[in-house]
Design a protein around this motif. Sequence first.
Motif, PDB file in Angstrom:
ATOM      1  N   ASN A   2      63.148  -3.543 -62.089  1.00 47.28           N
ATOM      2  CA  ASN A   2      62.059  -3.925 -62.994  1.00 47.28           C
ATOM      3  C   ASN A   2      62.474  -4.082 -64.335  1.00 47.28           C
ATOM      4  OD1 ASN A   2      59.139  -4.084 -63.761  1.00 47.28           O
ATOM      5  ND2 ASN A   2      58.551  -2.124 -63.100  1.00 47.28           N
ATOM      6  N   LEU A   3      62.372  -5.495 -64.943  1.00 44.99           N
ATOM      7  CA  LEU A   3      63.062  -5.510 -66.220  1.00 44.99           C
ATOM      8  C   LEU A   3      61.905  -6.014 -67.000  1.00 44.99           C
ATOM      9  CD1 LEU A   3      65.723  -8.150 -64.733  1.00 44.99           C
ATOM     10  CD2 LEU A   3      65.692  -5.526 -65.092  1.00 44.99           C
ATOM     11  N   THR A   4      62.174  -5.914 -68.425  1.00 42.51           N
ATOM     12  CA  THR A   4      61.389  -6.252 -69.429  1.00 42.51           C
ATOM     13  C   THR A   4      62.477  -7.419 -70.199  1.00 42.51           C
ATOM     14  OG1 THR A   4      59.841  -4.692 -69.841  1.00 42.51           O
ATOM     15  CG2 THR A   4      60.051  -5.800 -71.881  1.00 42.51           C
ATOM     16  N   VAL A   5      61.618  -8.678 -70.576  1.00 39.92           N
ATOM     17  CA  VAL A   5      62.337  -9.577 -71.255  1.00 39.92           C
ATOM     18  C   VAL A   5      61.781  -9.886 -72.686  1.00 39.92           C
ATOM     19  CG1 VAL A   5      63.508 -11.756 -71.460  1.00 39.92           C
ATOM     20  CG2 VAL A   5      63.534 -10.707 -69.249  1.00 39.92           C
ATOM     21  N   PHE A   6      62.584  -9.709 -73.879  1.00 39.96           N
ATOM     22  CA  PHE A   6      61.823 -10.147 -75.001  1.00 39.96           C
ATOM     23  C   PHE A   6      62.519 -11.460 -75.500  1.00 39.96           C
ATOM     24  CE2 PHE A   6      61.592  -5.532 -75.159  1.00 39.96           C
ATOM     25  CZ  PHE A   6      60.228  -5.516 -75.954  1.00 39.96           C
ATOM     26  N   GLY A   7      61.516 -12.142 -76.203  1.00 40.16           N
ATOM     27  CA  GLY A   7      62.328 -13.551 -76.649  1.00 40.16           C
ATOM     28  C   GLY A   7      62.187 -14.457 -75.579  1.00 40.16           C
ATOM     29  N   ALA A   8      61.378 -14.415 -74.537  1.00 41.49           N
ATOM     30  CA  ALA A   8      60.911 -15.074 -73.456  1.00 41.49           C
ATOM     31  C   ALA A   8      60.765 -16.344 -73.486  1.00 41.49           C
ATOM     32  CB  ALA A   8      60.016 -14.314 -72.483  1.00 41.49           C
ATOM     33  N   THR A   9      60.240 -16.889 -74.403  1.00 40.45           N
ATOM     34  CA  THR A   9      60.144 -18.520 -74.824  1.00 40.45           C
ATOM     35  C   THR A   9      61.152 -18.967 -75.438  1.00 40.45           C
ATOM     36  OG1 THR A   9      58.839 -17.974 -76.879  1.00 40.45           O
ATOM     37  CG2 THR A   9      57.498 -17.864 -74.826  1.00 40.45           C
ATOM     38  N   GLY A  10      62.198 -18.358 -75.667  1.00 35.71           N
ATOM     39  CA  GLY A  10      63.482 -19.244 -76.312  1.00 35.71           C
ATOM     40  C   GLY A  10      64.265 -19.635 -75.062  1.00 35.71           C
ATOM     41  N   GLY A  11      65.186 -20.361 -75.576  1.00 32.03           N
ATOM     42  CA  GLY A  11      66.249 -21.085 -74.579  1.00 32.03           C
ATOM     43  C   GLY A  11      66.892 -20.260 -73.601  1.00 32.03           C
ATOM     44  N   ILE A  12      67.502 -18.946 -73.981  1.00 31.49           N
ATOM     45  CA  ILE A  12      68.203 -18.087 -73.097  1.00 31.49           C
ATOM     46  C   ILE A  12      67.149 -17.242 -72.461  1.00 31.49           C
ATOM     47  CG2 ILE A  12      69.616 -15.976 -73.141  1.00 31.49           C
ATOM     48  CD1 ILE A  12      71.174 -17.449 -75.585  1.00 31.49           C
ATOM     49  N   GLY A  13      66.097 -16.948 -73.437  1.00 33.73           N
ATOM     50  CA  GLY A  13      65.121 -15.950 -72.556  1.00 33.73           C
ATOM     51  C   GLY A  13      64.330 -16.736 -71.477  1.00 33.73           C
ATOM     52  N   ARG A  14      64.025 -17.824 -71.742  1.00 33.06           N
ATOM     53  CA  ARG A  14      63.451 -18.484 -70.498  1.00 33.06           C
ATOM     54  C   ARG A  14      64.392 -18.566 -69.216  1.00 33.06           C
ATOM     55  NH1 ARG A  14      61.688 -22.439 -74.162  1.00 33.06           N
ATOM     56  NH2 ARG A  14      63.324 -23.637 -73.592  1.00 33.06           N
ATOM     57  N   GLU A  15      65.634 -18.810 -69.444  1.00 33.95           N
ATOM     58  CA  GLU A  15      66.771 -18.683 -68.309  1.00 33.95           C
ATOM     59  C   GLU A  15      66.650 -17.318 -67.631  1.00 33.95           C
ATOM     60  OE1 GLU A  15      68.500 -20.973 -66.737  1.00 33.95           O
ATOM     61  OE2 GLU A  15      67.793 -22.731 -68.030  1.00 33.95           O
ATOM     62  N   ILE A  16      66.760 -16.258 -68.442  1.00 32.65           N
ATOM     63  CA  ILE A  16      66.656 -14.792 -68.015  1.00 32.65           C
ATOM     64  C   ILE A  16      65.526 -14.724 -67.119  1.00 32.65           C
ATOM     65  CG2 ILE A  16      66.373 -12.536 -68.734  1.00 32.65           C
ATOM     66  CD1 ILE A  16      67.978 -13.218 -71.381  1.00 32.65           C
ATOM     67  N   VAL A  17      64.204 -14.860 -67.553  1.00 29.25           N
ATOM     68  CA  VAL A  17      63.062 -14.798 -66.800  1.00 29.25           C
ATOM     69  C   VAL A  17      62.985 -15.600 -65.447  1.00 29.25           C
ATOM     70  CG1 VAL A  17      60.604 -15.226 -66.772  1.00 29.25           C
ATOM     71  CG2 VAL A  17      61.466 -14.400 -68.751  1.00 29.25           C
ATOM     72  N   GLY A  18      63.540 -16.774 -65.411  1.00 29.89           N
ATOM     73  CA  GLY A  18      63.562 -17.637 -64.393  1.00 29.89           C
ATOM     74  C   GLY A  18      64.651 -17.359 -63.272  1.00 29.89           C
TER      75      GLY A  18
END
Length: 209
Positions: A2-18
């Motif tokens: 169960n993860l939380t991602v900050f900066g999720a709309t940035g280039g790296i953040g989007r990749e982390i989420v996906g």
Amino acid sequence: MNLTVFGATGGIGREIVGQALASGHRVTAVVRDPARLTVTGPGLVVVRADLTDPEAVRPAVAGRDAVLSGLGPRSTKDAGVAARLTRTVLAAMEAAEVRRLVVVSAAPVGPEPDDGIVDRAARALVSKVLKAVYDDLREMEAELSRSSTDWTSVRPPRLQDKPLTGTYRRVIGGFPPKGRFIARADVAHAMLATIDDEATVKQGVGVAY
């Protein structure tokens, strides 16, 4: 996980989420503008929160296995944002008793590799031009060191918008010699890979091709 991602709309953040969703993780993406998050999928929860207020952020991190942050300045005009917003994340995590944190930083913040004169000269020039950005990231890492979290700082060189390879060099406490580029997708991959790697706790990790 169960993860939380900050900066999720940035280039790296989007990749982390996906990539996290593709691996079967449950992801809470904390954003200022949900309309900018183009990633979708089962297991994703999008939370709009004021990143200047730890109490507003706390519910988004409570009970999570780990927090990942793609927060950082996009240019010298944004310098200061990484340290400032990371303080909010740290305060929220400590209040919620969540320990594992992985952030993105930059190669010049860490130890200088033993490269040739051309590579050293290029790094010196970039560090001079982007001094305010790297000073911000150094302060962010200082905040991590002062915190009680089990943090890891992933330090890439110049970023590229290229597909995920999953193949790159990684040096804990240092940086790969002659490492000049890496894709944002592979930085995200490296960040996710460090979550359960105890050797990376309270360490900077250099990544590059």
